[in-house]
Write an enzyme that holds these catalytic residues in place. Structure first.
Site, PDB file in Angstrom:
ATOM      1  N   SER A 315      -2.064   4.014  -8.076  1.00  0.00           N
ATOM      2  CA  SER A 315      -2.441   5.081  -7.180  1.00  0.00           C
ATOM      3  C   SER A 315      -2.798   4.576  -5.784  1.00  0.00           C
ATOM      4  O   SER A 315      -1.939   4.115  -5.052  1.00  0.00           O
ATOM      5  CB  SER A 315      -3.597   5.868  -7.814  1.00  0.00           C
ATOM      6  OG  SER A 315      -3.822   7.078  -7.173  1.00  0.00           O
ATOM      7  N   ASP A 326       5.871  -2.452   3.490  1.00  0.00           N
ATOM      8  CA  ASP A 326       6.865  -1.820   4.367  1.00  0.00           C
ATOM      9  C   ASP A 326       6.812  -2.369   5.787  1.00  0.00           C
ATOM     10  O   ASP A 326       7.844  -2.558   6.435  1.00  0.00           O
ATOM     11  CB  ASP A 326       6.646  -0.307   4.394  1.00  0.00           C
ATOM     12  CG  ASP A 326       7.341   0.408   3.239  1.00  0.00           C
ATOM     13  OD1 ASP A 326       7.867  -0.290   2.353  1.00  0.00           O
ATOM     14  OD2 ASP A 326       7.351   1.652   3.231  1.00  0.00           O
ATOM     15  N   LYS A 340       1.894   5.072 -10.348  1.00  0.00           N
ATOM     16  CA  LYS A 340       1.336   6.427 -10.251  1.00  0.00           C
ATOM     17  C   LYS A 340       1.451   6.902  -8.814  1.00  0.00           C
ATOM     18  O   LYS A 340       0.616   6.595  -7.971  1.00  0.00           O
ATOM     19  CB  LYS A 340      -0.116   6.468 -10.697  1.00  0.00           C
ATOM     20  CG  LYS A 340      -0.677   7.891 -10.657  1.00  0.00           C
ATOM     21  CD  LYS A 340      -2.140   7.922 -10.993  1.00  0.00           C
ATOM     22  CE  LYS A 340      -2.646   9.352 -10.842  1.00  0.00           C
ATOM     23  NZ  LYS A 340      -2.560   9.807  -9.437  1.00  0.00           N
TER      24      LYS A 340
END
Length: 491
Positions: A315, A326, A340
């Site tokens: 999460s 990224d 998740k």
């Protein structure tokens, strides 16, 4: 494949272990229907069944119980993370996000069927009672611990403030059991730990994302730089971090990323579920005034970083790891995360009940969906030099019944078999002989590999071969399928 084995990590009593909701909001009123007409015929059937139970069931059933169970069943049928929260569950969720609970103040795991004390929390009732790391709790009052799950044992140790519980403890080098009575109190948990692991290199661990996490992290970073102003590398440890509140994830990411960049985005059915979240104060500061990150050293934006993750990272942890990956701000190391990638919103129904409802999926800045897939590390490194142990056999989101699919990558549903049953049993037997891993200790293999990477030294990569679909712009994980460990020589 044989039965999955669930490797329980460190659990502060009263904290929920698992991939719980990352976008928690407390609304005073439940949102109104989106305007769709009610299914009158189906509702009539529900009323008919209610009437049949009231008139024909073998014994009387309370109206409130029937309706509560109907709501609970309706919500829980949607996915593994949506749930009806009764008074007790709602109270526990709020305590968890606030970083406090009523209990004894120990971090625990399971060993040979007993509750093993990993560490007492400083200045807690357990700490003052002399409970030590390594103690085995064999009885809770008159109840034997063997036969209980860890969650059941934790619930027994929790309770109301100023109530007492008697623990029976087996301690190494003690001939007789130790019996001690402890009074439960409210415990406040620091979700962030840190230390200088060796000159020039720091370790910063976020155990769970709570409301105070960003403030706590800022204080820890400031203390690290006060201790060593010339830090050369930082390890951010998110292993076994089950997630928590979204502002915590935004703030932790913002500490290391350029200001105003997108940290994560969400998309769901409601207009307000289609949103982007930026590395700006209004997205992470929980206080009305001030920015907890404003006084951080400028060097924190450029310090070389490794982020440690494993299959227990879920999460909010995956939001942070995905954003730093990224933007190529850090090297992600460890094993594939839980997967998740859904947002749970709390819709309050009454003063003390609520519904935790999945309202959106979340995405990394480049648009990757984490749901049922997780974050794949840049460098795959096992938990120990011998292999990944039970960590590689833990249940992940893709193993849960009724889990949401990954809307960007349908192939994320398929998971290769980890091992045959015989291999699982062999690993489980080895794990019984090994003491629980203390993250950040001198025996922490993955931390040692992270430090090697920061220094430009060889890194011992995972022995397991992992098949991963190539994603443009993302470094592919380095693994090795051979029996001999492979090293990554950083250039």
């Amino acid at each position: 494949m044989g039965t999955k084995l669930k490797n329980i990590g460190l659990i502060g009593l009263g904290m929920v272990a698992g991939a719980i909701g990352m976008g928690t909001q407390l609304d005073a009123m439940a949102q109104k229907s989106a305007g769709n007409p009610l299914p009158i015929e189906e509702l009539r059937q529900l009323a008919d069944v209610f009437g049949l139970i009231k008139s024909d069931y073998v014994e009387p059933v309370d109206d409130k119980k029937l309706l509560t169970e109907a709501i609970s069943g309706m919500v829980s049928s949607l996915d593994p993370h949506s749930a009806y929260l009764d008074k007790k569950a709602f109270k526990e969720l709020r305590e968890g996000t606030q970083g406090k609970f009523v209990g004894l103040g120990i971090e625990v795991g399971m060993e040979d069927g007993y509750v093993k004390v990993i560490s007492p929390i400083e200045d807690s009732p357990a700490y003052r009672a002399g409970i030590k790391a390594g103690d085995l709790i064999t009885r809770l009052d008159s109840t034997p611990v063997k036969g209980l799950t860890l969650d059941e044992a934790v619930k027994k140790m929790r309770g109301e403030p100023n109530t007492k519980i008697t623990l029976t403890i087996a301690r190494k080098d003690e001939d007789k059991p130790i019996i001690t009575t402890i009074t439960r109190q409210e415990i406040r948990v620091q979700s962030v730990k840190s230390k200088i692991v060796e000159p020039g290199y720091a370790w910063l661990r976020v155990a769970q994302f709570q409301e105070p996490t960003v403030d706590d992290m800022a204080k820890k970073i400031a203390a690290l730089y006060a201790q060593d102003p010339n830090l050369k590398g930082l390890v951010l440890d998110l292993r076994n971090d089950p997630g928590g509140v979204l502002p915590g994830a935004i703030g932790v990411s913002a500490a290391f990323l350029p200001k105003d960049v997108v940290v994560t985005s969400t998309n769901g059915q409601l207009p307000d579920s289609k949103a982007s979240f930026y590395a700006r104060r209004e997205f992470y500061a929980t206080r009305a005034v001030g920015d907890p990150l404003a006084k951080l050293p400028d060097a924190i934006k450029k310090i070389p970083m490794v982020v440690l993750v494993n299959s227990g990272s879920a999460s909010a942890s995956e939001i942070v790891a995905g954003a730093l990956q990224d933007y190529k701000r850090a090297t992600i190391m460890g094993t594939q995360t839980f997967g998740k990638g859904s947002v749970q919103t709390i819709r309050q129904l009454s003063a003390d009940t609520a519904v935790k409802l999945t309202t959106a999926r979340y995405y990394t800045p480049s648009g990757r969906s984490i749901q049922a897939k997780g974050i794949v590390p840049d460098l795959m490194v096992d938990e120990t030099a011998e292999g990944d142990g039970l960590n590689g056999l833990r249940l992940r989101e893709a193993d849960l019944q009724k889990h949401l699919i990954n809307d960007k990558d349908k192939e994320a549903e398929a998971r290769p078999a980890v091992d045959e049953l015989e291999e699982e049993q062999r690993i489980a037997a080895l794990e019984k002989k090994r003491k629980p891993l203390e993250f950040g200790s001198k025996d922490d293999f993955q931390l040692a590999q992270a430090l090697n990477h920061l220094k430009g030294l060889p890194v011992i990569l995972s022995k397991a071969k992992v098949e991963v679909k190539k994603e443009p712009g993302i470094n592919q994980p380095k693994t090795d399928s051979k029996t001999e460990p492979k090293t990554d020589d950083k250039k």
